[in-house]
Design an enzyme around this catalytic site. Structure first.
Site, PDB file in Angstrom:
ATOM      1  N   CYS A 135      28.733  67.699  37.588  1.00 37.34           N
ATOM      2  CA  CYS A 135      29.194  66.328  37.426  1.00 37.34           C
ATOM      3  C   CYS A 135      29.345  65.978  35.940  1.00 37.34           C
ATOM      4  CB  CYS A 135      28.220  65.413  38.167  1.00 37.34           C
ATOM      5  SG  CYS A 135      28.852  63.790  38.570  1.00 37.34           S
ATOM      6  N   HIS A 136      28.754  64.867  35.486  1.00 36.75           N
ATOM      7  CA  HIS A 136      28.879  64.485  34.079  1.00 36.75           C
ATOM      8  C   HIS A 136      28.126  65.434  33.146  1.00 36.75           C
ATOM      9  CE1 HIS A 136      29.970  60.635  36.055  1.00 36.75           C
ATOM     10  NE2 HIS A 136      30.807  60.550  35.048  1.00 36.75           N
ATOM     11  N   GLU A 166      35.936  58.827  38.659  1.00 34.66           N
ATOM     12  CA  GLU A 166      35.477  57.828  37.677  1.00 34.66           C
ATOM     13  C   GLU A 166      36.098  56.461  37.978  1.00 34.66           C
ATOM     14  OE1 GLU A 166      32.720  57.482  35.824  1.00 34.66           O
ATOM     15  OE2 GLU A 166      33.217  59.268  34.653  1.00 34.66           O
TER      16      GLU A 166
END
Length: 230
Positions: A135-136, A166
């Site tokens: 993910c991030h 997002e």
């Protein structure tokens, strides 16, 4: 006898959005679901963060129906490691064969330009270790420069939180940059699942990345497969 590997799980310390009142931090399942795969093999592990100390948890990720979250968040050893994470400056990369960068929006602020995280990632990778991110957390790979001067992500098959995801969580205006765009700008071969928020991973030799929170278990499973079954 299987070799004993040691894993380093890196989490964010960052909690604030520029304008949103709610707090960010680690997306809990990205740590617990990944670790659940390692726990089957009793792998020793440490949890680290840029500043050390307590890892903040994104309140939106505290899903009580998630039995894996419950299992590990209430596990005294796991919880102690989360509450007393090691400072990245105190990490000795040579002790680890697996590096895993967890996500949560907080990572977008304190991972990409953290010099110590960049060094640790390079060292573990160049020592033949596995580097994984979800993910991030994938943003921590953006600026990793190998000893030959090339970027780790250059021309590599990689995924991470997508622009569409997002936008769907309505945080595209809050983050300092969009991860998908940043990966493409660094010449990563970015790909994603056609439908947002489905598990999706990419594997490029010793680099394993997952697109979103639901991908964390698959990342863990793939890392174990690569380490033990090859």
């Amino acid at each position: 006898m299987d070799p004993i590997y040691r894993a380093l799980i890196v989490c964010t310390n960052h909690t604030d959005y520029p304008t949103k009142p709610h707090k960010t931090g680690l997306w809990l399942s990205e740590a617990t679901h990944f670790y659940d795969e390692l726990a089957d093999r009793n792998l020793p592990y440490d949890i680290a963060s840029p500043l050390g100390g307590p890892v903040p948890i994104d309140e939106k990720s505290m899903d009580r129906r998630d039995t894996v979250n419950e299992k590990w968040y209430s596990n005294p050893v796991f919880r102690d490691k989360l509450d007393n994470s090691i400072r990245l400056d105190d990490v000795e990369p040579a002790n680890y064969q697996i590096l895993y960068l967890t996500g949560g929006h907080g990572t977008m602020w304190d991972f990409p330009n953290n010099p110590r995280l960049l060094e640790i990632t390079r060292d573990i990778y160049e020592n033949g270790g596995m580097v994984a991110a979800v993910c991030h957390g994938v943003c921590g790979l953006l600026n990793v420069q190998l000893s030959d001067g090339s970027l780790l992500v250059n021309n590599r098959q990689i995924t991470g939180f997508s622009n569409m995801e997002e936008k769907l969580v309505r945080l595209d205006e809050e983050v300092p940059f969009l991860l998908e765009d940043a990966l493409r700008q660094k010449n990563a071969l970015y790909s994603k699942s056609i439908i947002p928020f489905l598990p999706y991973i990419e594997v490029d030799e010793r680099l394993v990345t997952g697109q979103n929170p639901l991908s964390a278990r698959k990342v863990g499973r793939k890392v174990m497969e690569e380490m033990y079954e090859k």
